[in-house]
Design an enzyme around this catalytic site. Structure first.
Site, PDB file in Angstrom:
ATOM      1  CE  LYS A  79      -4.159   1.623   2.664  1.00  0.00           C
ATOM      2  NZ  LYS A  79      -4.652   1.755   3.849  1.00  0.00           N
ATOM      3  CB  SER A 154      -8.150   3.802   2.720  1.00  0.00           C
ATOM      4  OG  SER A 154      -7.170   2.921   3.931  1.00  0.00           O
ATOM      5  CB  SER A 178      -8.498   0.886   5.400  1.00  0.00           C
ATOM      6  OG  SER A 178      -9.041   2.437   4.827  1.00  0.00           O
TER       7      SER A 178
HETATM    8  N1  GLN Z   1     -13.544   4.097   5.431  1.00  0.00           N
HETATM    9  C1  GLN Z   1     -12.464   4.273   7.302  1.00  0.00           C
HETATM   10  C2  GLN Z   1     -12.025   5.909   7.367  1.00  0.00           C
HETATM   11  O1  GLN Z   1     -12.865   6.665   6.319  1.00  0.00           O
HETATM   12  C3  GLN Z   1     -11.770   3.696   7.215  1.00  0.00           C
HETATM   13  C4  GLN Z   1     -10.570   4.297   6.605  1.00  0.00           C
HETATM   14  C5  GLN Z   1      -9.453   3.589   7.183  1.00  0.00           C
HETATM   15  O2  GLN Z   1      -8.988   2.540   7.886  1.00  0.00           O
HETATM   16  N2  GLN Z   1      -8.119   4.141   6.954  1.00  0.00           N
HETATM   17  O3  GLN Z   1     -11.707   6.596   7.859  1.00  0.00           O
END
Ligand code: GLN
Length: 492
Positions: A79, A154, A178
């Site tokens: 990532k 994400s 995410s």
């Molecule tokens: N969808 C969640 C957010 O927007 C989680 C994102 C994540 O785990 N980085 O914060």
């Protein structure tokens, strides 16, 4: 060989050791697939072809010498939130479009030390804020199961790359879902470890008390191999925990499903917005686990309604603090011709950050400001503790807790959900991060549009081995994890 991308991590490890193919051949195979297929998927932000081949040759030499790590020579994608020395690390942001880290994240360093070959860096929501990967400065990534749908976020690039067989495994990070939600949207297995199990050093910070790195792969077995490499204490991360690391591969059959008590939170299956197909597939998977000997126990998680508001105060509060370092002075994007220092700060930040990131900086700054701090931030911290206690109470009576990973399957690209609609989609994943618990997503079938559905299993602290083992045994008895998107069947 034209089908190297169909082999599991264990098969790749054995094939390399027995010299059925070399790491160079394997790496070239994946690079060829990326060159052909990723034009459609758009999972990679940076492909490090040249360096990958050098790493492959080094791995081949180590394998020949007979003392290579089990994963030496196996490619992976990181990532683009993990710092990689000498290779761009963007966090999906214009702010870091040209940022080259002077050091490796611990996860990256550990992967390198084991001889894994880095294929490149994969797309993500900007600074990991989002659930679709569309907030990336580099544009949207397609879901390999339906390219006009999002892969989730994400860690959407990680999920899409593995689901399209453009990498056998990938790293992801999970602050509020995410790893689990994109794994769910793309039909993969993804593990969010206990907070403190995987080092956050060199992982670009979003919300530091919630952020945790972990593996994304096709199966629990593949995840276990990568966990064996990346888990462990790191003196460079003060919240990393100095606790012995399990051998996740050796423990894959270590937990008996027979007699396992699986908690089914009443509140979770009555959430408005839970898609009927998702509910049905998750219930079928639980039935299967029941057939394998598990007992389903109805439980209460009374704090469910508080998950979204609590997370969306704490995470932006921490983000507003973490992201204050991007000031246009030391590194990152700098605006053109600043009038003075204030203009430099203001324009660098408003030009460098996208809309969702700015929204969260504003929410977080507000929640932390004098006068509102007690009403919002302190209150959210108290509720966070209640959420954790809710889980601890549940674990007195059950071994793991089952839930969907997300209330729906993948959205269409450009669906343009409002921020609150989008945040509500995180209902099943946020509490795990607030409590610091481990959880795993496993693919359990498809909806009426042939999009993958995921089951989430939440464990007590340090139960990664148990979660991987349960899913591994489920996967020995089912074949959802072996299903491939049509695009993954294409040959390069
Ligand atoms: N969808 C969640 C957010 O927007 C989680 C994102 C994540 O785990 N980085 O914060």
């Amino acid at each position: 060989m034209t089908d190297l991308h169909r082999l599991s991590i264990r098969e790749l490890s054995e094939g390399l050791k027995q010299a059925q193919f070399s790491s160079r051949e394997l790496t070239e195979h994946y690079l060829k697939r990326i060159a052909k297929i990723d034009a459609k998927v758009k999972s990679y932000v940076t492909v490090t072809a040249e360096q990958a081949l050098v790493e492959a040759d080094v791995a081949d030499a180590a394998i020949k010498s007979g003392n290579a790590h089990a994963l030496a020579g196996i490619p992976l994608a990181h990532k683009d939130i993990f710092c990689t020395q000498g290779i761009k690390t963007t966090a999906g942001s214009k702010m870091l479009d040209n940022f080259i880290s002077p050091y490796d994240a611990t996860v990256v360093a550990k992967a390198k030390a084991a001889g894994l070959v880095t294929l490149g860096k994969v797309n993500m929501d900007e600074f990991a804020m989002g659930s679709t990967s569309e907030s990336s400065y580099f544009g949207a990534t397609g879901n390999p199961w339906a390219l006009d749908h999002v892969p989730g976020g994400s860690s959407g690039g990680s999920a899409a790359a593995v689901a399209a067989d453009l990498a056998p495994i990938a790293t992801g990070t999970d602050t509020g879902g995410s790893i689990r939600q994109p794994a769910s949207f793309c039909g993969l297995t993804g593990l969010k470890p206990t907070y403190g199990r995987v080092s956050r050093f060199g992982m670009i910070a979003y919300a530091s008390s919630l952020d945790q790195g972990g593996p994304m792969a096709r199966s629990a077995e593949d995840c276990a191999y990568l966990m064996n490499v990346i888990a462990g204490h790191d003196a460079k991360d003060s919240t990393s925990v100095d606790k012995e690391v399990d051998d996740y591969v050796a423990n894959l059959n270590g937990t008996a499903v027979k007699g396992l008590r699986i908690g089914i939170p009443k509140q979770y299956f009555n959430v408005a917005g839970l898609d009927a197909d998702v509910k049905a597939r998750v219930e079928e998977s639980l039935k299967k686990l029941e057939e394998m000997g598990a007992t389903l126990v109805e439980i209460d998680l009374n704090m469910t309604e508080a998950y979204v508001p609590t997370y969306y105060l704490i995470a932006p509060a921490e983000a507003s603090s973490n992201l204050s370092r991007y000031d246009g002075v030391r590194y990152g994007y700098r605006c053109e011709n600043p009038k003075d220092i204030l203009d430099l700060y203001k324009r660098s930040r408003s030009e460098g950050f996208g809309a969702e990131v700015q929204r969260r900086i504003l929410i977080g700054t507000y929640a932390l400001s004098a006068g509102y701090y007690d009403a919002y931030y302190v209150k959210a911290q108290k509720v966070r503790r209640l959420i954790q206690q809710d889980f601890l109470k549940a674990f007195e009576n059950v071994d793991v807790i089952a839930a969907p990973s997300a209330p729906t399957t993948a959205y269409k690209i450009g669906a343009n959900l409002s921020p609150t609609e989008m945040y509500l989609g995180d209902i099943y994943t946020l509490a795990v991060n607030l409590a610091g618990l481990p959880a795993i997503n496993a693919p359990v079938g498809f909806d009426k549009d042939s999009l993958p559905v995921g089951l989430q299993l939440i464990g007590n602290y340090w139960s990664e081995s148990q979660l991987l083992s349960i899913v591994h045994q489920y996967q020995q008895n089912t074949d959802w994890h072996t299903k491939r998107a049509a695009i993954a069947e294409e040959n390069a």
